[in-house]
Design an enzyme around this catalytic site. Structure first.
Site, PDB file in Angstrom:
ATOM      1  N   GLY A  16       0.793  -1.228   0.000  1.00  0.00           N
ATOM      2  CA  GLY A  16       0.000   0.000   0.000  1.00  0.00           C
ATOM      3  C   GLY A  16       0.823   1.275   0.000  1.00  0.00           C
ATOM      4  O   GLY A  16       0.433   2.252   0.638  1.00  0.00           O
ATOM      5  N   ASP A  68      11.886  -1.555   7.661  1.00  0.00           N
ATOM      6  CA  ASP A  68      12.694  -0.533   6.982  1.00  0.00           C
ATOM      7  C   ASP A  68      11.930   0.144   5.842  1.00  0.00           C
ATOM      8  O   ASP A  68      11.965   1.376   5.710  1.00  0.00           O
ATOM      9  CB  ASP A  68      14.034  -1.107   6.496  1.00  0.00           C
ATOM     10  N   ASP A  99      13.135 -10.028  10.102  1.00  0.00           N
ATOM     11  CA  ASP A  99      14.478 -10.025   9.510  1.00  0.00           C
ATOM     12  C   ASP A  99      15.503  -9.294  10.382  1.00  0.00           C
ATOM     13  O   ASP A  99      16.704  -9.459  10.205  1.00  0.00           O
ATOM     14  CB  ASP A  99      14.453  -9.366   8.127  1.00  0.00           C
ATOM     15  N   MET A 154      13.528 -17.327   6.505  1.00  0.00           N
ATOM     16  CA  MET A 154      13.332 -16.009   5.901  1.00  0.00           C
ATOM     17  C   MET A 154      14.539 -15.110   6.165  1.00  0.00           C
ATOM     18  O   MET A 154      15.393 -15.409   6.999  1.00  0.00           O
ATOM     19  CB  MET A 154      12.047 -15.378   6.411  1.00  0.00           C
ATOM     20  N   ARG A 187      17.086 -33.663   2.149  1.00  0.00           N
ATOM     21  CA  ARG A 187      15.707 -33.183   2.213  1.00  0.00           C
ATOM     22  C   ARG A 187      15.726 -31.684   2.513  1.00  0.00           C
ATOM     23  O   ARG A 187      16.590 -31.206   3.238  1.00  0.00           O
ATOM     24  CB  ARG A 187      14.907 -33.912   3.295  1.00  0.00           C
TER      25      ARG A 187
HETATM   26  O1  F6P Z   1      10.442  -8.657   5.652  1.00  0.00           O
HETATM   27  C1  F6P Z   1       9.901  -9.714   6.342  1.00  0.00           C
HETATM   28  C2  F6P Z   1       9.615 -10.860   5.418  1.00  0.00           C
HETATM   29  O2  F6P Z   1       9.061 -11.878   6.206  1.00  0.00           O
HETATM   30  C3  F6P Z   1      10.824 -11.364   4.641  1.00  0.00           C
HETATM   31  O3  F6P Z   1      11.672 -12.172   5.403  1.00  0.00           O
HETATM   32  C4  F6P Z   1      10.181 -12.078   3.488  1.00  0.00           C
HETATM   33  O4  F6P Z   1      11.007 -12.104   2.360  1.00  0.00           O
HETATM   34  C5  F6P Z   1       8.977 -11.229   3.223  1.00  0.00           C
HETATM   35  O5  F6P Z   1       8.662 -10.559   4.423  1.00  0.00           O
HETATM   36  C6  F6P Z   1       7.782 -12.011   2.746  1.00  0.00           C
HETATM   37  O6  F6P Z   1       6.771 -11.127   2.385  1.00  0.00           O
HETATM   38  P1  F6P Z   1       5.292 -11.581   1.966  1.00  0.00           P
HETATM   39  O7  F6P Z   1       4.494 -11.627   3.233  1.00  0.00           O
HETATM   40  O8  F6P Z   1       4.837 -10.497   1.058  1.00  0.00           O
HETATM   41  O9  F6P Z   1       5.386 -12.910   1.331  1.00  0.00           O
END
Ligand code: F6P
Length: 352
Positions: free
Chosen positions: A81, A118, A143, A185, A268
């Site tokens: 948004g 950020d 993150d 992530m 795996r």
């Molecule tokens: O920035 C946080 C985060 O969880 C990242 O680690 C990941 O790449 C992204 O958001 C995933 O975003 P979405 O919820 O749009 O899939």
């Protein structure tokens, strides 16, 4: 005491565990200590872009009950948004920044608390400057890469989830003599991977901040097997590039495809994904979120705007938003945790 204010609050960007604890702390401090009104804006920037405006007035009932324990955000959020580049039905983008500012004015707000990562800090700081909106930021993101703060809400819970996954993967890896690859992530930064990898006993941790070679990974796994262990654990952050240095969606599976054929042991791959964003917030996230929420309200009361509450050196702190936006706080390859991992024999990529 500050005059009776009407304070807006919103959550922006990807959700994480601990957001509700921060909302609760803001509401509690603003109403109990200062006697203000607190207006929750729904779905991040969308609540002020939509007509009719989408919001609710909070009261102290929010302070009792289960909210502290709840994952997600009761306000809703969006990471699609951006009012400066708002996605339109025809596929184009429009500048809706003035709509947001008008929405803020229509609600009669005196200041805005933004809980975001950020990207949200950058967008909302620009927006609030343009509209003359007094803003205080609270950092959140699993993150943990918001500049100016050692801790962001959500990181601790995400690390716990990743460590729990490794604790579950290790016994099944040992039972089946397998190499287990866990993709966590971390779009631009490897904090989750590094912390979880150390806590979860990984043999290899790959981070976006440190380059690696496939032969380095294979050599390390070979060394583990030659040493008599029948299984191995690899943690890879989603933002790690492939061997050609390109962004690779599904880096865990790519790595599995490269490593697997080189060993007798089966490989795996587990991709942890959004599981890391949900669930019951850890005590650490609840504490950080509570401290951030209280301090953010005090900053509003004392007129310290265009700033973000932060956690630095084990203490609550504040940083100007100008020192936060546009900077990604990645892992320091020369830092203590990287040194710890290397000292434990974990392969993180090439040194120097
Ligand atoms: O920035 C946080 C985060 O969880 C990242 O680690 C990941 O790449 C992204 O958001 C995933 O975003 P979405 O919820 O749009 O899939």
């Amino acid at each position: 005491m500050a005059a009776k204010l009407r304070l807006g609050i919103l959550t922006s960007g990807g959700d994480c565990a601990g957001l509700n604890a921060a909302i609760r702390a803001v509401v509690c401090r603003a109403i109990r200590t200062y006697g203000w009104q607190v207006i929750g804006i729904r779905d991040g920037s969308l609540g002020l872009l939509n007509r009719p405006l989408d919001y609710e007035e909070f009261d102290l009932r929010l302070f009792s009950g289960s909210i502290l324990r709840m994952g997600g955000t009761l306000l809703g959020t969006t990471n699609r948004g951006d009012p400066f580049s708002y996605p339109m039905p025809d596929g184009g983008k429009a500048d809706k920044s003035q709509d947001f500012i008008e929405g803020y004015r229509q609600l009669g707000l005196d200041a805005l608390v933004v809980i975001g990562g950020d990207g949200s800090m950058r967008i909302m700081h620009r927006l609030c400057r343009q509209g003359g909106i007094p803003m205080v930021g609270i950092p959140k993101t699993i993150d943990n890469d918001v500049a100016g703060t050692d801790a962001a809400i959500g990181f601790s819970t995400a690390v716990n989830v990743a460590v729990d996954a490794l604790d579950r993967l290790q016994p099944t890896a040992a039972s089946h003599h397998r190499i287990m690859i866990l993709e966590v992530m971390g779009r631009d930064a490897g904090h989750i991977a590094l912390h979880a990898g150390i806590a979860g006993g990984a043999d290899v941790i790959l981070l976006p901040e440190i380059s690696y070679t496939l032969s380095g990974v294979v050599d390390k796994l070979g060394e583990v097997m030659a040493g008599g262990r029948n299984h191995a654990l690899v943690v890879v952050a989603e933002g790690v590039r492939n061997a050609a240095g390109e962004k690779q969606s599904g880096i865990g599976h790519w790595l599995g495809g490269q490593v697997g054929p080189r060993f007798k042991a089966e490989t795996r791959v587990t991709v942890l994904g959004h599981v890391q964003r949900g669930g019951v917030p850890s005590p650490r996230d609840r504490i950080v979120a509570s401290a951030f929420g209280v301090r953010a309200v005090d900053m509003v009361a004392e007129g310290r705007f265009d700033r973000m509450v932060a956690w630095r050196g084990g203490e609550l702190a504040e940083v100007p938003l100008d020192d936060v936006v546009g900077i990604n706080r990645g892992i320091d390859p020369a830092g203590a945790l990287v040194a710890t991992a290397r000292s434990l024999g974990i392969y993180l990529g090439e040194t120097g």
